[in-house]
Design an enzyme around this catalytic site. Sequence first.
Site, PDB file in Angstrom:
ATOM      1  N   GLY A 174       1.711 107.661  59.158  1.00 50.20           N
ATOM      2  CA  GLY A 174       2.231 106.424  58.604  1.00 50.20           C
ATOM      3  C   GLY A 174       3.087 105.701  59.626  1.00 50.20           C
ATOM      4  O   GLY A 174       3.543 106.290  60.613  1.00 50.20           O
ATOM      5  N   CYS A 175       3.308 104.408  59.388  1.00 50.09           N
ATOM      6  CA  CYS A 175       4.073 103.617  60.357  1.00 50.09           C
ATOM      7  C   CYS A 175       5.521 104.087  60.407  1.00 50.09           C
ATOM      8  O   CYS A 175       6.088 104.291  61.493  1.00 50.09           O
ATOM      9  CB  CYS A 175       3.982 102.139  60.014  1.00 50.09           C
ATOM     10  SG  CYS A 175       4.364 101.731  58.298  1.00 50.09           S
ATOM     11  N   TYR A 176       6.157 104.282  59.256  1.00 50.66           N
ATOM     12  CA  TYR A 176       7.553 104.752  59.248  1.00 50.66           C
ATOM     13  C   TYR A 176       7.676 106.146  59.871  1.00 50.66           C
ATOM     14  O   TYR A 176       8.554 106.373  60.706  1.00 50.66           O
ATOM     15  CB  TYR A 176       8.115 104.768  57.829  1.00 50.66           C
ATOM     16  CG  TYR A 176       8.405 103.420  57.225  1.00 50.66           C
ATOM     17  CD1 TYR A 176       9.317 102.552  57.820  1.00 50.66           C
ATOM     18  CD2 TYR A 176       7.802 103.009  56.041  1.00 50.66           C
ATOM     19  CE1 TYR A 176       9.608 101.309  57.252  1.00 50.66           C
ATOM     20  CE2 TYR A 176       8.083 101.773  55.463  1.00 50.66           C
ATOM     21  CZ  TYR A 176       8.986 100.925  56.073  1.00 50.66           C
ATOM     22  OH  TYR A 176       9.274  99.716  55.497  1.00 50.66           O
ATOM     23  N   THR A 201       5.901 107.546  62.112  1.00 50.42           N
ATOM     24  CA  THR A 201       5.765 107.484  63.567  1.00 50.42           C
ATOM     25  C   THR A 201       7.106 107.169  64.216  1.00 50.42           C
ATOM     26  O   THR A 201       7.548 107.861  65.145  1.00 50.42           O
ATOM     27  CB  THR A 201       4.712 106.413  63.947  1.00 50.42           C
ATOM     28  OG1 THR A 201       3.444 106.827  63.433  1.00 50.42           O
ATOM     29  CG2 THR A 201       4.625 106.245  65.456  1.00 50.42           C
ATOM     30  N   GLY A 202       7.767 106.131  63.737  1.00 49.65           N
ATOM     31  CA  GLY A 202       9.055 105.758  64.326  1.00 49.65           C
ATOM     32  C   GLY A 202      10.139 106.796  64.088  1.00 49.65           C
ATOM     33  O   GLY A 202      10.941 107.105  64.974  1.00 49.65           O
TER      34      GLY A 202
END
Lengths: 337, 337, 337, 337
Positions: free
Chosen positions: B142-144, B146-147
């Site tokens: 997921g994008c979150y 990853t960060g």
Amino acid sequence: MKIGIINVTGYAGVELARLLYQHPQVELASITGRSAAGQSLSEVFPHLAGIDLTIKAELGDVELAFSAMPHKESAKEVIPLLEKGVRVVDISADFRLKDAPEYQSWYGFSHPTPQLLKEAAYGLPELHRAQIASARLVANPGCYPTGAILALAPAVKAKLIKADVVIDSKSGVSGAGRTLSLPTHYSEANEDTAAYALEGHRHLPEITQELKLLNPQASLSVTFVPHLVPMTRGILTTCYAPLASGKKEKELKELYRDFYKDAPFVRVADAPPHTKQTWGSNMCLVYPTVDQRTGRLVVISAIDNLVKGAAGQAIQNMNLMLGLPETTGLEALPVYP
Amino acid sequence: MKIGIINVTGYAGVELARLLYQHPQVELASITGRSAAGQSLSEVFPHLAGIDLTIKAELGDVELAFSAMPHKESAKEVIPLLEKGVRVVDISADFRLKDAPEYQSWYGFSHPTPQLLKEAAYGLPELHRAQIASARLVANPGCYPTGAILALAPAVKAKLIKADVVIDSKSGVSGAGRTLSLPTHYSEANEDTAAYALEGHRHLPEITQELKLLNPQASLSVTFVPHLVPMTRGILTTCYAPLASGKKEKELKELYRDFYKDAPFVRVADAPPHTKQTWGSNMCLVYPTVDQRTGRLVVISAIDNLVKGAAGQAIQNMNLMLGLPETTGLEALPVYP
Amino acid sequence: MKIGIINVTGYAGVELARLLYQHPQVELASITGRSAAGQSLSEVFPHLAGIDLTIKAELGDVELAFSAMPHKESAKEVIPLLEKGVRVVDISADFRLKDAPEYQSWYGFSHPTPQLLKEAAYGLPELHRAQIASARLVANPGCYPTGAILALAPAVKAKLIKADVVIDSKSGVSGAGRTLSLPTHYSEANEDTAAYALEGHRHLPEITQELKLLNPQASLSVTFVPHLVPMTRGILTTCYAPLASGKKEKELKELYRDFYKDAPFVRVADAPPHTKQTWGSNMCLVYPTVDQRTGRLVVISAIDNLVKGAAGQAIQNMNLMLGLPETTGLEALPVYP
Amino acid sequence: MKIGIINVTGYAGVELARLLYQHPQVELASITGRSAAGQSLSEVFPHLAGIDLTIKAELGDVELAFSAMPHKESAKEVIPLLEKGVRVVDISADFRLKDAPEYQSWYGFSHPTPQLLKEAAYGLPELHRAQIASARLVANPGCYPTGAILALAPAVKAKLIKADVVIDSKSGVSGAGRTLSLPTHYSEANEDTAAYALEGHRHLPEITQELKLLNPQASLSVTFVPHLVPMTRGILTTCYAPLASGKKEKELKELYRDFYKDAPFVRVADAPPHTKQTWGSNMCLVYPTVDQRTGRLVVISAIDNLVKGAAGQAIQNMNLMLGLPETTGLEALPVYP
């Protein structure tokens, strides 16, 4: 009653002019601004064409003045006014900290009138209403402290928070003022989010000072990180802290509602607040909740940084000082969308 | 080598098409999208006029496929492809969690192929490079996550973080996808910042799963709060955690630099990162620091949610699966300002 | 006096509620909205928590009503109200065109009450003040026509424009309403500018109808192209026309100032106006100038599309209908920055 | 081949660096920038961390240089380079106008080398491909002229436009450069649209010069009004002109398609173009149409002002000068959304 604004040309100053124009009980009588002295207000700010005033180099006769000067310079303006008997709401940081050495360590110079630091009322009406009413000098809180303290005060007072506090704030760009800078250049700030002042932001000691007053026994360890997000107005503050007791969501909300029951400009929200829901208004929305997985308290607040975070709160303070209803001239609803 | 995209019409899908067009070693050969089936890609997305492909209802013959379907539907597409011997990078959440009951509790239905949950590689190359290279199914993070994971992994691995972790993420609006909704309606999202999913976001179990793998002994208590900020692309994640040992700033940076020394798409930044510095690129910027007043670790990461947070990372995974250099086709610098 | 709003849940409706709340002479007594019927206004719009009203399916007893329904549906609501003796300001397009066949050709169906088209006052107070005052039905102008007609009226009336007119308008996205659509999806509209409705926008016949009334002899050939720009509120309209006589800049400005000398909500600006200078207010700024190289007249106007372009103008019309000062409840200054 | 950039620290300069980094046939070997001399490029622009170059005060040995200096200062840099045999693409306005008195009247000083004005190629490849290829000095067009000329050239060449032309341009804020100013301060430019330079913009003589070359018999009367809209990148230009003959929509589109059949960076669009469809790319979208009610020609063009409007076009020119395919290094698709 005649009111003045020192340094009307910054964003706090011009917002004061907008709001005072609509105030039914006072008269905006004198405005200053060095760079624009001699120009009419409407030349510099065409949206204020309704106000017929010339920007002067020196303040005329007024009974109460707002200083919207930068810190250090503000103190220089405020002291002679007080000596003349003019009551002052200072929007700068110059009289917010009670402790002179603390002031020096954050602002880099020795405060000219440490005794005034003790005397000045910290102008957060929700915490210091009585003291503000009788003060001759009110230090208007910073924009970030307004959002953070209002989010945390009920929980700290009730001893629900005892130690670690994380405050993550997201501010619109107008908080950085009207002075030009690369980070506030449109093409740099647009489509960008970043944290700043990680080495320590000057609003931190305000926050800790006020939280300690609410629970002197607590040894709070506060980390505050401000962020810039691409919008003009608004501050959303998300606070995180371990919950000292097993408070339930519902009790928590009741605690907050009770704490703010006499505060016309704080509303405990039913859903996570949006900064847009406060746009142009003096309202602060507060949303306390419990992260069920970790038992951590999460409180979110939303304000318009130029209204409740600056000019609106300053007028709220003025109302108290003048014995007017706290809401006078500040009744306008937020502008949405 | 022929490559396909299932559901090219969402933002992840269309970003895959843009990036694959520029990839020198593979050929985008087949694209599907139910609502737009029969239309040429350039009709639906005029900016892709350079790609001469028709959107089909069913995927043609390819050796590797990306699925950009929503969760639940993605699994249905992926399973038959695997059975046909097509390798898959799944951009949906369907194969990210190893634990089937955990999947069910977050997504509300029983996973159709629990054995594939075990088999799938979690496609964060910085942590699972070798497993990804040989996988037939890669679950793109997921994008979150990853960060957040890239921000925290070195510290968790080094046992600097043992307990409380707060993850405060600020996402651009494209992260919510191309499907219409009131919160992503322009006039609602513009000039607004708000938190959401306070009851628990589906990206949380991904984050905790991966952090636990890095230090199985730690009992991390993670609070994750996502926010929407008014920009199209970018996620800034600010992480807070008490530092287990008295690490100094400099040692911390060295630890992070060492951890990522072979990661071409993670750069340990010298200053707090801006999402704009990653715009359109696959780069993740990570900035670890210590709050000197509290000893708290603060780590900030910035990514483009549609590139490193979705399509770019998917291609990075594809490169590994195909034995290509990890950076192939992903060398473009961020677009600034 | 009791006032009602039909369809409070669109952007014009909710802006009416905000402005009426601040109106000292009327009481917002009843609001309808089909999809939200049964909910309190503050549930749907938390920023309106100050207004304690429930959204109903049917309008209660009021003396004057605003209809913020879409066209076609609005006429159905308005007709029975008029029959009951309720005066109406209709914000939809249903009663703006005098000519029934013209209405049919633009809106695609036969108007149910052509006689009401003749009777209705076109609610641009700067042109039809007297007629509005005595009307039982006022057709509130479209947002684009408001900006375009106010920009061109003095020049057309004075016969300075005889033939070609180009109107190039740039609108904020809220003008497209609260109904979801791909062009108003945040990630599509942000960082984008485009023209639309090149085949003919429904606001064109309003513009030509009113300009012809100002100079029936002129055979104006009007091209109108609307554009969407990435902001929430505001319309900037740039009008171009060959100047029939050799008017000088100064005479032109005087002509405009004279034309609008009794119009409290139109100000002839000293510099090119910014939409931001009207944000949240009912003001229209008009800036006429002559392109010295070509002798072409260029007139620019700026309004807030939801205030002077919709709800504010509707209240200005209501004030006239009720014999109140035109500015009552509309004195708030624009919110800047 | 070694290439240099003079003044890399403005937005055109930094965009050149980004694009040249990706160019397979040239090597960015030297960069200058007075204020930042001595710093590494990645210190000033962290997003360019991939480029290992130090900003110098003086340009090193290169075979071709781009000058991204402001006008007047650019000529001073360019002349000695030409004397040394370095070929130059000048992004400033210093060599765009053929006529020295015209230059003086718009820029306020006498041009130092009028003979170079005659010699320099006007770097719009779609009109002057052959001349550019052999030039030692190419004057890269302004951002507005690029959009306006490409929109109008086919119609002017075909004598469809004979007299009145109105050009209404809407530009993103990066067009105003990286130098700080109040109009480009975030809080001023955000949520605002305004026209500027109504007394005459310096890009007007470029536009008229090039249109006259296309049809020397026409006596075009051109009004050009630029606007600033709140986005970082993009220019949308809407052109209006009476159509000399009764051309039909379809013939018009064919005429445009034919005119641009060999232009890889101009596409005649099937629908009104969006600036977002060109974001980060060198593409210009052109959309010609006829307003059926008035017979007026309306042509819309969209470009990214920093790519086709500046750095990308400069590289396109360099490619022609070096005998490379025009598209080399410029193949990247627009970044959407």
